[in-house]
Every structure is written in structure tokens, then in C-alpha cells.
Design an enzyme around this catalytic site. Structure first.
Site, PDB file in Angstrom:
ATOM      1  CD  GLU A 174       0.806  -2.879   2.339  1.00 53.46           C
ATOM      2  OE1 GLU A 174       0.319  -4.013   2.338  1.00 53.46           O
ATOM      3  OE2 GLU A 174       0.745  -2.104   3.323  1.00 53.46           O
ATOM      4  CD  GLU A 325      -1.869   1.211   3.416  1.00 54.57           C
ATOM      5  OE1 GLU A 325      -1.961   0.235   4.182  1.00 54.57           O
ATOM      6  OE2 GLU A 325      -2.010   1.137   2.190  1.00 54.57           O
TER       7      GLU A 325
HETATM    8  O1  AHR Z   1      -5.304  -0.640   5.401  1.00 57.69           O
HETATM    9  C1  AHR Z   1      -5.592  -1.971   5.138  1.00 57.69           C
HETATM   10  C2  AHR Z   1      -4.622  -2.651   4.191  1.00 57.69           C
HETATM   11  O2  AHR Z   1      -3.379  -2.728   4.822  1.00 57.69           O
HETATM   12  C3  AHR Z   1      -4.298  -1.951   2.895  1.00 57.69           C
HETATM   13  O3  AHR Z   1      -5.193  -2.253   1.878  1.00 57.69           O
HETATM   14  C4  AHR Z   1      -2.949  -2.496   2.546  1.00 57.69           C
HETATM   15  O4  AHR Z   1      -2.181  -1.599   1.799  1.00 57.69           O
HETATM   16  C5  AHR Z   1      -2.332  -2.819   3.892  1.00 57.69           C
HETATM   17  O5  AHR Z   1      -1.793  -4.086   3.920  1.00 57.69           O
END
Ligand code: AHR
Length: 531
Positions: A174, A325
Site C-alpha cells: 500500500e 488483501e
Molecule cells: O489488514 C489490515 C491492514 O489493512 C493491512 O496492514 C494494510 O495493508 C491494510 O490497510
């Protein structure tokens, strides 16, 4: 009558098992308490890793596990997590309000052991914000170098003579936000350096075909419609000029945000909240198609090299889409202690099933996907607190859906009588070795639905597995750990009013089955195709 047409002769693509992968990081109690309790803990453990979680994961055989983050990866120094545990440095973890000491007890070797125990391949994400390309290269040397070097000997001294052969490496996390607030252009510049610093190892050498390193670049924030188009478009634009560094995949993140009411509890909601959360998870399909298109356009814009060489430019560049994610993120999680801890109700199970079906349907466009996160954080499969342990309904969805791994996705259509935003039937089917596995998700909060399932050829119903509960708000707690649990058996499915054939008897295969699908449920039907 709702009509479901399964077109078993029309295949869409191969379902990569990696679509069922996991993500863990030191955030809240995901690692400490959730996975790592230490060898001296009273909680039964395998070399410090809690047995209940490891055994639960083993049942799901996750193809890949991504670690150490997430945002945590962007300040993580791998050297802090190797060597004798009592000598490891103590740092402080601020990740999403975790606010606790980090004694670095779960490091590279512990993660590799977890992967080995559950049969997963590791995905390591490197620190691109406070680390360096040199630090990344040394981690790679430490993990993958087979020849005798100071770093590979250090690995052997720390317990593993054998190289870990890590294939998946994420470059930054990110980077558009917590990973450095980068622009697509500034990220691209640093990416060029990192991607070029990766050792070759035996890549391309006979007998080492599977040892290729895959560089996974930071993809966009899937939740920002304008920014995500700019990120991917401009990233390729920035990489287009001069020589392109290798880029094997782009890592898109997509959370299903439920933050209209920050006080809403994850398991206390009304029908409107149910439909809002369910409908918003569907957006991911659009994002995948849009990103796939942007990647294709980006690759097309790369000019042929002026001079052909023996490196990767010889073949047209490829870049896969991965979703590193995904999951529901309820507003309440921001106030949770441990950080980002969420209960998972039947609503989360439904959105997990819908999301996995989006990946299945788009298996030609998405290569790998990791749920965020496996234990105690957001859309979890397991919850723990000290000795307590529970499998959430998401665990059941992953278990039920294992049947699709390595099968071919097939076309299917649902003609619904009532196509309102509320309470629909969502379907998916795959075929492998004459077995058709068909999922149906009834998102209606209250009402069952009758449907006629039609095949091209005769098929015999062998088994049905249904996940539902006494209430759509139901979840599993330490006091009531099996309130929501999938059940299998043909008797679980009621035949519709006018059953076309004796579908309960697998010998009497037919082309049509009339069934009743319970409200707020996920079902997987297994049919055997007849010749
Ligand atoms: O999954 C929680 C957080 O969400 C992770 O650390 C990050 O990559 C995202 O913003």
C-alpha cells in the site's frame, strides 16, 4: 420459479487453488496469541505455534500465506526476527493501534515452519519504506541461496540448512498510503531499483524451473474509484520509458467497508445493514475487470526493445493480477482491543462466499487472493483469546469451497423471478473428473427460495453441504463455538413443490432438480455427471 442453468460443456478457465490463500501480520492479536504462544505456553503448541490454529489451517491447506504484512511489513527489518529468540531486539508495534512491544519471536524461521506444517507456500512482503533494496536482497539471499555463503551459513546455523525457496516476493505494501504516500511515479522509480536488485539464483536453469522469483508490485487501493485507475494507468506509464524492470504481478487490495454506522456491531444489525454489506462486496468484480483491462493496456503500451536480448523482453511481458488483501471491515473494528478484532457472523460468511465466487468466475484474470486476515483480525477464520479458540463461519466457507481447487469454472445462469437488490440467488459451478460442484448463495435475510436446477446432461446428486444458522446474525463464540456450522447430507435439501424426478436417489440421475434453498445460506451441491 427461479431457474438455474448449468452449462457443463462451457468452461471458463482453470481455478487456481491460490485464490484460496491467507494473509497474516503482527497486528492486534493475529500473530501473538493468534498463532504464536511460545514453547513454554500452557496452550498446546507445536514449537510455540498454537495447535488449534495450526491444525485448523492444515484442514484448509492454504496454498499461500502472505507475511509479514500489510503495513507492518513497511517498517519490518527481517534481521530482528532471526537467531536465538531471547537475543532478538525489542521494538514497538503501532500498527493500526496495536500499541505493544514487539519481541520479534515470530520471524522468518517460525513463518517458514508454519507454512511447512500447513502445506502452504510463503509470500514475503519486503520493507520498501524504511528498508532498502540491499536489505531486501540480503533477505532473499538468506532465504533462497543454496550455495555456501555467509548468509546461507547463517540460515543453517539458525536451523535450516535447506534453502526456503521463497517464490513470491511483494515489493512494498500500500505504497500509496501507509507504505510511503507515494505517487505512482515515485513508486515506479523505487520499484525499478528493488526489482533490479533481486538475485537471479538459478532462474531459467534446467532443473530449477520452479524456483523463479515472482515480483509482486504494489497495486492500487481498490476502494478508491478514481485513484485506482490513476495508480495502475500511471504506474505502467512510468515504467514504459527506457527499459522496464521485471514485473510479474500487481497486488490489488479491496476491503468491503461497513462504516456508515461506526457503532453497528458485527453481529447486531438489521435487514438494511445486511443488504448494504452484502451488495457492496459485489463491487470487487467490476474492479477486477477494470484492473485487468488497465494492465493489458499498460503492457501493450510498452515498446519492443530497441535491441532484442536473451532476457525477459524476448517474450511479451506478462503481469498477473493478485488480490493480496480482501474482506469485510466493520467500523467497530477501529475501536476494538486487540486492534481490528472482529466477530464474524453469517453475514461475513455470505460475503466471503460471494467474494470467493467472484475470484472463481474471474479465474482467468486473477491469479492469487489472500483473505485479510486468518486469525483475530477483520474477516478471520479463527478467533482466539488465551486458551479459547473458535472457528468462525468463514472457516466453513473456505472448507466447503476446497472442492473447486484445480477444477474448471463453468458457465451458469440464474433466471430469477424477482430481481430486486434484496434477497437474490448467486451461483457458481465447476467441473473436474465428471464431478460438478455447484454453489448457491441465498442472500435473502428471511425467505427461502425455490429453484429448478437444469443440466445439459443427466447428473446424479451425491451430496449437499449447507451453511446456515438459526439467525442470519448468528456467529460462533467461545461459549457457543458451533452455533454456525456447515452440515452435509442429501436430506438437508428440501425438494420443491413439484420435484421433477426422484432426486434424492443418486441412481435416478436427471437433468432437472427442484430444490428449496434456505434463507441466508451458502450451499454446495455435488453432482456426478452421467455419460
Ligand atoms: O489488514 C489490515 C491492514 O489493512 C493491512 O496492514 C494494510 O495493508 C491494510 O490497510
Amino acid at each position: 420459479m427461479n431457474k438455474i442453468k448449468i452449462k457443463e460443456s462451457k468452461t471458463i478457465g482453470h481455478i487456481n487453488p491460490k485464490l484460496h490463500s491467507q494473509f497474516i501480520e503482527f497486528l492486534g492479536s493475529c500473530i501473538y496469541d493468534g498463532i504464536w504462544v511460545g514453547e513454554n505456553s500452557e496452550i498446546p503448541n507445536y514449537n510455540g505455534m498454537r495447535k488449534d490454529v495450526v491444525d485448523g489451517l492444515k484442514e484448509l491447506a492454504p496454498p499461500v500465506i502472505r507475511w509479514p504484512g500489510g503495513c507492518y511489513a513497511d517498517t519490518y527489518h527481517w534481521r530482528d526476527g532471526i537467531g536465538p529468540r531471547e537475543d532478538r531486539p525489542i521494538t514497538y508495534n503501532e500498527n493500526f493501534g496495536t500499541f505493544t512491544q514487539d519481541k520479534n519471536q515470530f520471524g522468518t524461521h517460525e513463518f517458514m515452519e508454519l507454512c511447512r506444517r500447513v502445506g502452504a507456500e510463503p509470500w514475503l512482503n519486503v520493507n520498501m519504506m524504511t528498508g532498502s533494496a540491499g536489505e531486501m536482497r540480503e533477505w532473499m539471499e538468506y532465504c533462497n541461496r543454496e550455495e555456501d555463503t555467509t548468509l546461507s551459513s547463517e540460515r543453517a546455523k539458525n536451523g535450516s540448512k535447506k534453502a526456503f525457496q521463497v517464490k513470491y516476493w511483494g515489493i512494498g505494501n500500500e505504497s500509496w498510503c501507509g507504505g510511503g504516500n507515494a505517487t505512482a511515479e515515485s513508486y515506479a522509480d523505487v520499484y525499478r531499483q528493488y526489482a533490479s536488485a533481486i538475485p537471479l539464483f538459478h532462474s531459467g536453469m534446467p532443473g530449477h524451473e520452479n524456483e523463479k522469483i515472482l515480483r509482486i508490485a504494489c497495486g492500487p487501493d481498490g476502494n478508491r474509484s478514481k485513484e485506482r485507475v490513476e495508480w495502475t494507468g500511471r504506474l505502467f506509464q512510468a515504467l514504459k520509458n527506457f527499459r522496464q524492470p521485471p514485473l510479474d504481478a500487481l497486488d490489488l487490495h479491496f476491503y468491503n467497508w461497513n462504516i456508515t454506522n461506526l457503532k453497528e456491531k458485527e453481529d447486531e444489525f438489521e435487514g438494511a445493514d445486511w443488504y448494504r454489506v452484502i451488495n457492496s462486496c459485489l463491487k470487487l468484480e467490476e474492479v477486477i475487470l477494470e484492473q485487468k483491462q488497465l494492465i493489458e493496456e499498460g503492457l501493450d503500451s510498452f515498446e519492443k526493445p530497441e535491441v532484442m536480448s536473451a532476457d525477459h523482453f524476448d517474450s511479451p511481458p506478462k503481469c498477473r493480477l493478485v488480490v493480496g488483501e480482501w474482506g469485510n471491515w466493520h467500523g467497530m473494528a477501529f475501536q476494538s482491543k486487540p486492534a481490528l478484532y472482529q466477530q464474524c457472523s453469517m453475514r461475513d460468511a455470505i460475503t466471503s462466499a460471494l467474494t470467493l465466487d467472484i475470484f472463481h468466475r474471474n479465474c482467468s484474470h486473477v491469479e492469487m487472493a489472500c483473505v485479510a486476515q486468518t486469525v483475530n483480525v477483520l474477516n478471520s477464520l479463527f478467533l482466539t483469546k488465551g486458551k479459547e479458540f473458535v472457528k468462525t463461519p468463514n472457516y466453513d466457507v473456505f472448507k466447503m469451497y476446497m472442492v473447486h481447487r484445480d477444477a474448471s469454472a463453468i458457465e451458469c445462469e440464474c433466471e430469477e423471478e424477482n430481481t430486486s437488490e434484496e434477497g437474490r440467488l448467486f451461483i457458481f459451478a465447476s467441473i473436474k473428473d465428471h464431478i460438478i460442484n455447484f454453489n448457491v448463495i441465498n442472500t435473502d435475510f428471511k425467505k427461502e427460495k425455490e429453484a429448478c436446477i437444469q443440466f445439459e446432461k443427466n447428473a446424479a446428486l451425491e451430496e449437499v453441504t449447507v451453511l446456515n444458522a438459526d439467525s442470519p446474525k448468528a456467529c460462533n463464540t467461545f461459549q457457543n463455538p458451533d452455533r454456525v456450522r456447515a452440515k452435509s447430507g442429501q436430506n438437508l435439501v428440501k425438494a420443491g413443490k413439484n420435484p421433477v424426478n426422484e432426486w434424492r436417489n443418486p441412481i435416478n440421475a436427471g437433468k432437472e432438480y427442484q430444490v428449496v434453498i434456505p434463507p441466508a445460506s451458502v450451499s454446495v451441491y455435488r453432482f456426478r455427471q452421467e455419460d
